[in-house]
Structure formats: structure tokens, C-alpha cells
Scaffold this motif. Structure first.
Motif, PDB file in Angstrom:
ATOM      1  N   PRO A 178       0.810  -1.228   0.000  1.00  0.00           N
ATOM      2  CA  PRO A 178       0.000   0.000   0.000  1.00  0.00           C
ATOM      3  C   PRO A 178       0.841   1.275   0.000  1.00  0.00           C
ATOM      4  O   PRO A 178       0.548   2.215  -0.766  1.00  0.00           O
ATOM      5  CB  PRO A 178      -0.831  -0.123   1.287  1.00  0.00           C
ATOM      6  N   ASP A 179       1.882   1.312   0.818  1.00  0.00           N
ATOM      7  CA  ASP A 179       2.716   2.519   0.856  1.00  0.00           C
ATOM      8  C   ASP A 179       3.499   2.689  -0.443  1.00  0.00           C
ATOM      9  O   ASP A 179       3.747   3.817  -0.879  1.00  0.00           O
ATOM     10  CB  ASP A 179       3.680   2.469   2.052  1.00  0.00           C
ATOM     11  N   ALA A 210      -4.975   3.869  -1.546  1.00  0.00           N
ATOM     12  CA  ALA A 210      -3.564   4.217  -1.752  1.00  0.00           C
ATOM     13  C   ALA A 210      -3.326   4.879  -3.101  1.00  0.00           C
ATOM     14  O   ALA A 210      -2.245   5.430  -3.334  1.00  0.00           O
ATOM     15  CB  ALA A 210      -2.695   2.971  -1.617  1.00  0.00           C
ATOM     16  N   GLY A 211      -4.306   4.777  -3.983  1.00  0.00           N
ATOM     17  CA  GLY A 211      -4.164   5.436  -5.283  1.00  0.00           C
ATOM     18  C   GLY A 211      -4.035   4.505  -6.470  1.00  0.00           C
ATOM     19  O   GLY A 211      -3.714   4.960  -7.572  1.00  0.00           O
ATOM     20  N   ALA A 215       1.518   9.122  -6.012  1.00  0.00           N
ATOM     21  CA  ALA A 215       1.677  10.536  -5.671  1.00  0.00           C
ATOM     22  C   ALA A 215       2.541  11.278  -6.679  1.00  0.00           C
ATOM     23  O   ALA A 215       2.370  12.484  -6.879  1.00  0.00           O
ATOM     24  CB  ALA A 215       2.285  10.660  -4.270  1.00  0.00           C
ATOM     25  N   ARG A 254       1.095   4.122  -2.835  1.00  0.00           N
ATOM     26  CA  ARG A 254       0.875   5.531  -2.484  1.00  0.00           C
ATOM     27  C   ARG A 254       2.014   6.398  -3.025  1.00  0.00           C
ATOM     28  O   ARG A 254       1.791   7.464  -3.597  1.00  0.00           O
ATOM     29  CB  ARG A 254       0.750   5.660  -0.960  1.00  0.00           C
ATOM     30  N   THR A 303      -8.057  -1.040   0.270  1.00  0.00           N
ATOM     31  CA  THR A 303      -6.729  -0.526   0.622  1.00  0.00           C
ATOM     32  C   THR A 303      -5.996  -0.021  -0.613  1.00  0.00           C
ATOM     33  O   THR A 303      -5.371   1.051  -0.592  1.00  0.00           O
ATOM     34  CB  THR A 303      -5.906  -1.644   1.300  1.00  0.00           C
TER      35      THR A 303
END
Ligand SMILES: O=C(O)C(=O)C[C@H](O)[C@H](O)COP(=O)(O)O
Length: 214
Positions: free
Chosen positions: A49-50, A80-81, A57, A53, A76
């Protein structure tokens, strides 16, 4: 959906395992520099997930989530995108949750029964996984005969040696694989090695399916 059109335009979908989300910026840089700003970040690690993200971003990588097995993981991934969700099999729960979010989904299907199940859920582009052990390009060609409107994204066991077999099929809109983003090189933030592998993969795909026809 537009995202599937974008994936088809890029032809290749790098499937990546990220062990540490802090590795994501270097991965993103290498993908962009290599000419393939696409990533399917697998939910095989807690960092997924990170990592999604971080890649989402930056705005210049078409990032999706792979190995999505549950509706909760869909939530999730979308939070997160992730712009698309890839699943190894066809799960009604996963497909329906993606539809609720309005996010593109590529569920796995390698048999006629699985393709029909995907169609019944409104899916017309499926991940053909694991491609190599499920009959490869010959199996996809056979399935495409009755399922004329279905598009396939073969993944699993694809590499430079057999990519051309898949790209020769009009029903194959994109091909997924990890060969251009090996896990150890991602973890090492090996920018130059990754960029070279990515660029080589793009050049190989271009030689088999020129961009003008994508
Ligand atoms: O389970 C999923 O949803 C996956 O993400 C499976 C991966 O797409 C393949 O494991 C990649 O296959 P290789 O290119 O042979 O490494």
C-alpha cells in the motif's frame, strides 16, 4: 475503461514485489527513465500500500495493485491510489468491490469456464495467469475463437524469449511480467540496471508491435 486503454498502449505491465516502500521512488524513476511508466505492485508484501501511495503521488506512473485476493485489499489499494486492480483468479467479491469503487479490474482466467464467469461479471479483459503453465499463446488463441470480444493480458512465465508469441495475438492487449523489475534490483535501488532492463523490454515489445499500431 480508459485505464485499460492506457495499459494496452504501453503493452507491457511490470509486475513488481516491493519489500520496502522507500524503494518505490527509485523504482518509479527507473520505470519512467526506461520508457515504461507502469507498475503493478503486488500485495505480496506489507509494503504494497505505501509503495502504491508513493508511486501514485508522483503522478507520472500508471500504478495498479496486483495479487489482490479480497475486497478489503481492493479498498486498501484504491485508498492508496491504485488505478487498476489485478487478481490471480476471478473472484466475484473482488470484481464487485472494484465496480463499487469504479476502478478497473483484471481478474485471472485461463479456462473457458473462468472466462465465462468473468464475462458474467461484466469483465471483458482478463489476466491469463499463469500463462506459461496454462498453455501459453496457443491456449489463448484457442480461447479467443469462441470468446471473440475477450481481451487477454498473459502474465506468469513471460520473458524476452517468448514475448513475441503473445504479442502476435490481436486479442492480447498487454503482457505482464516481472522480468524487467527483478525483486533484488528493486530492493537494491539499482537505477541503471532497472532502467536498462525496462528500456530493453520496451524496445523488444516495440519491435514486435510498433507503437503506431498500439
Ligand atoms: O498473483 C498475481 O496477481 C500476480 O501478480 C502474479 C504475477 O503476475 C506473476 O507471478 C508474475 O509472473 P512472472 O513474470 O513469471 O514473475
Amino acid at each position: 475503461m480508459d485505464v485499460l486503454v492506457d495499459l494496452a498502449r504501453h503493452v507491457l505491465v511490470p509486475v513488481v514485489v516491493v519489500d520496502d516502500a522507500a524503494d518505490a521512488p527509485a523504482l518509479g524513476d527507473a520505470l519512467v527513465a526506461g520508457g515504461l511508466p507502469v507498475a503493478e505492485v503486488t500485495f505480496r508484501t506489507a509494503a504494497a500500500p505505501d509503495a502504491i501511495r508513493a508511486l501514485a503521488a508522483r503522478g507520472d506512473v500508471l500504478v495498479g495493485a496486483g495479487t489482490v485476493l479480497t475486497p478489503r485489499q481492493v479498498d486498501t489499494a484504491v485508498a492508496a491510489g491504485a488505478r487498476y486492480v489485478v487478481a490471480p483468479g476471478t473472484s466475484r467479491a473482488v470484481v464487485e468491490r472494484c465496480a463499487e469503487h469504479g476502478v478497473a479490474v483484471l481478474p485471472g482466467a485461463v479456462t473457458a469456464t473462468e472466462v465465462q464467469a468473468a464475462l458474467e461479471l461484466g469483465v471483458t479483459t482478463v489476466k491469463f495467469f499463469p500463462a506459461g503453465t496454462s498453455g501459453g499463446a496457443a491456449a489463448i488463441a484457442a480461447l479467443a475463437a469462441p470468446f471473440r470480444d475477450v481481451r487477454f493480458v498473459p502474465t506468469g512465465g513471460v520473458g524476452p524469449g517468448n514475448l513475441h508469441e503473445y504479442l502476435a495475438l490481436p486479442c492480447v492487449t498487454a503482457v505482464g511480467g516481472s522480468w524487467m523489475v527483478p525483486r533484488d534490483l528493486v530492493a537494491a535501488r539499482a537505477h541503471h540496471a532497472l532502467r536498462t532492463l525496462v528500456a530493453d523490454a520496451v524496445a523488444l515489445a516495440d519491435s514486435r508491435r510498433p507503437r503506431a499500431t498500439r
